[in-house]
Design an enzyme around this catalytic site. Structure first.
Site, PDB file in Angstrom:
ATOM      1  N   THR A 118     -24.651  64.174  84.583  1.00  0.00           N
ATOM      2  CA  THR A 118     -25.475  63.211  85.310  1.00  0.00           C
ATOM      3  C   THR A 118     -26.051  62.233  84.296  1.00  0.00           C
ATOM      4  O   THR A 118     -25.893  62.398  83.078  1.00  0.00           O
ATOM      5  CB  THR A 118     -26.632  63.903  86.060  1.00  0.00           C
ATOM      6  N   ASP A 119     -26.742  61.209  84.795  1.00  0.00           N
ATOM      7  CA  ASP A 119     -27.370  60.254  83.882  1.00  0.00           C
ATOM      8  C   ASP A 119     -28.416  60.934  83.009  1.00  0.00           C
ATOM      9  O   ASP A 119     -28.630  60.545  81.854  1.00  0.00           O
ATOM     10  CB  ASP A 119     -28.014  59.123  84.675  1.00  0.00           C
ATOM     11  N   CYS A 120     -29.112  61.950  83.574  1.00  0.00           N
ATOM     12  CA  CYS A 120     -30.126  62.669  82.789  1.00  0.00           C
ATOM     13  C   CYS A 120     -29.489  63.640  81.802  1.00  0.00           C
ATOM     14  O   CYS A 120     -30.036  63.890  80.725  1.00  0.00           O
ATOM     15  CB  CYS A 120     -31.054  63.455  83.710  1.00  0.00           C
ATOM     16  N   TYR A 121     -28.343  64.191  82.216  1.00  0.00           N
ATOM     17  CA  TYR A 121     -27.715  65.256  81.439  1.00  0.00           C
ATOM     18  C   TYR A 121     -26.244  64.902  81.213  1.00  0.00           C
ATOM     19  O   TYR A 121     -25.352  65.348  81.939  1.00  0.00           O
ATOM     20  CB  TYR A 121     -27.830  66.586  82.183  1.00  0.00           C
TER      21      TYR A 121
END
Length: 394
Positions: free
Chosen positions: A137-140
């Site tokens: 994901t964008d966070c991870y």
């Protein structure tokens, strides 16, 4: 009458009189309940037996770039990763899926390992391999991760056990024609053997049958460290039928426990494997019982001859199996039972020796003033019914 605060004051001054539950039973036989209650402040109980509904919470700390773990294997054993990004739950009965041992040709050993063995290794300070697959994901943004972890190279590492300390259990036998491989171990055909798991008169919950002294927040000995009762255990069934002495005639109350695995000792936390069934965790648990009044001593004076368990035939593949009646723990510990006129050899699944050692070590902690008793913040429920998943019409 005593209070826990008064007992703790004596513990802090190393003046508390502490007996193991076996020592207390012997003292009651000598001087009676009333005199023993005047003399003793704390009674320690213990057990060391398989408790497969156990497991460990681990927090790895984040990688760089960060990862949101959604599949993870610790030494080849799958760990649940469906909550925090790098939070994991490693179940004691989860079996190995792959192992580096297979590459060395040791397939037999790798196929008998499970989460309980990995938990034991981590508690013992060993390093174990970890492999993770992430949800990008964008966070991870990280997609995968491999490393080696130990108890000192991760953040939190604690046991959180949904069901420990069955208050009584069953005796397993096999009236069929072939060997059966069960959570009690192998049961031989034609009533070839019998196995029981509860240590009887030294077991924690049989000495406090109505859980008057044990509640949420009770401090306990767990795996060689301090632990706590967090809730009722799964399959908690306090409404089990009981004898006049208030002890249940079969599986009844259970507890959920928690404790810091970084402080535990692998002597009291051991992975094990049951042939044809799977892995589990041998766990040492001890509970101190404060002597608040004579009733506490009267309950703790119960003996194996006054405790019973049902003899259950595992050859019938049903949730409710037929029984051969009730037998006392004194009969079980004699090593022989008579079932339908046949003499059957009996063995315990719990280690009676190590169960006694748990009670003794807890006694020594209290005498040294390093273990204080705790007040429960809420009682364990006494009204839970057992809800089976029988097939129901639409």
């Amino acid at each position: 009458m005593r209070t826990i605060a008064e007992i703790n004051d004596k513990i802090s001054r190393q003046q508390a009189i502490v007996l193991t539950v076996e020592e207390l039973k012997a003292r009651v036989a000598e001087v009676g309940v009333t005199q023993t209650a005047k003399e003793v402040d704390v009674v320690t109980t213990g057990t060391f037996e398989p408790m497969e509904s156990s497991g460990a919470i681990l927090n790895l700390g984040q990688t760089d770039p960060p990862i949101k773990i959604r599949q993870c294997w610790i030494d080849g054993v799958s760990a649940y990763a469906g909550f925090g990004a790098v939070d994991l739950y490693l179940g004691a009965s989860q079996m190995v899926e792959y192992s580096s041992m297979e590459a060395d040709g040791d397939e037999s050993r790798s196929s008998t390992r499970g989460g309980g063995h990995v938990i034991e290794d981590l508690i013992a300070g060993k390093s174990v391999p970890l492999r993770a697959i992430g949800q990008v994901t964008d966070c991870y943004p990280r997609a995968s991760f491999e490393t080696t972890i130990s108890r000192d190279r991760i953040n939190q590492f604690y046991l959180f056990n949904p069901r420990n300390l069955y208050q009584n259990f069953i005796v397993g036998v096999n009236g069929g024609d072939r060997p059966l491989f069960t959570y009690l171990g192998p049961l031989q055909p034609q009533l070839g053997n019998a196995v029981y798991s509860n240590p009887g008169e030294i077991s924690p919950l049989l000495n406090d049958p109505d859980l008057q002294l044990i509640g949420i927040g009770t401090r306990v000995f767990l795996g060689g460290a301090i632990g706590y009762v967090t809730w009722e255990g799964t399959q908690h069934f306090p409404l089990q039928k009981r004898l006049p002495n208030r002890t249940p005639i079969g599986p009844a109350a259970t507890l959920a426990l928690i404790g810091d695995a970084k402080q535990m000792d692998a002597r009291w936390v051991r992975g094990c494997y049951f042939k044809g069934y799977g892995s589990s965790l041998m766990l040492g648990v001890g509970i101190p019982l404060p002597v608040l009044n004579e009733e506490v001593v009267a309950h703790c004076a119960v003996q194996d001859k006054d405790l019973v368990a049902p003899v259950v035939d595992f050859s019938i593949p049903r949730r409710v199996r037929p029984t051969f009646g009730l037998v006392s723990y004194a009969q079980l510990k004699s090593g022989r039972l008579t079932i339908d006129g046949k003499s059957v050899r009996v063995a315990p699944l719990a280690s009676l020796y190590l169960s006694r050692q748990v009670a003794l070590e807890l006694k020594q902690w209290i005498e040294r003033g390093t273990f204080m008793l705790s007040e429960a913040v809420a009682p364990i429920p006494h009204d839970r019914v057992f809800i089976p998943q029988d097939l129901r019409g639409s």
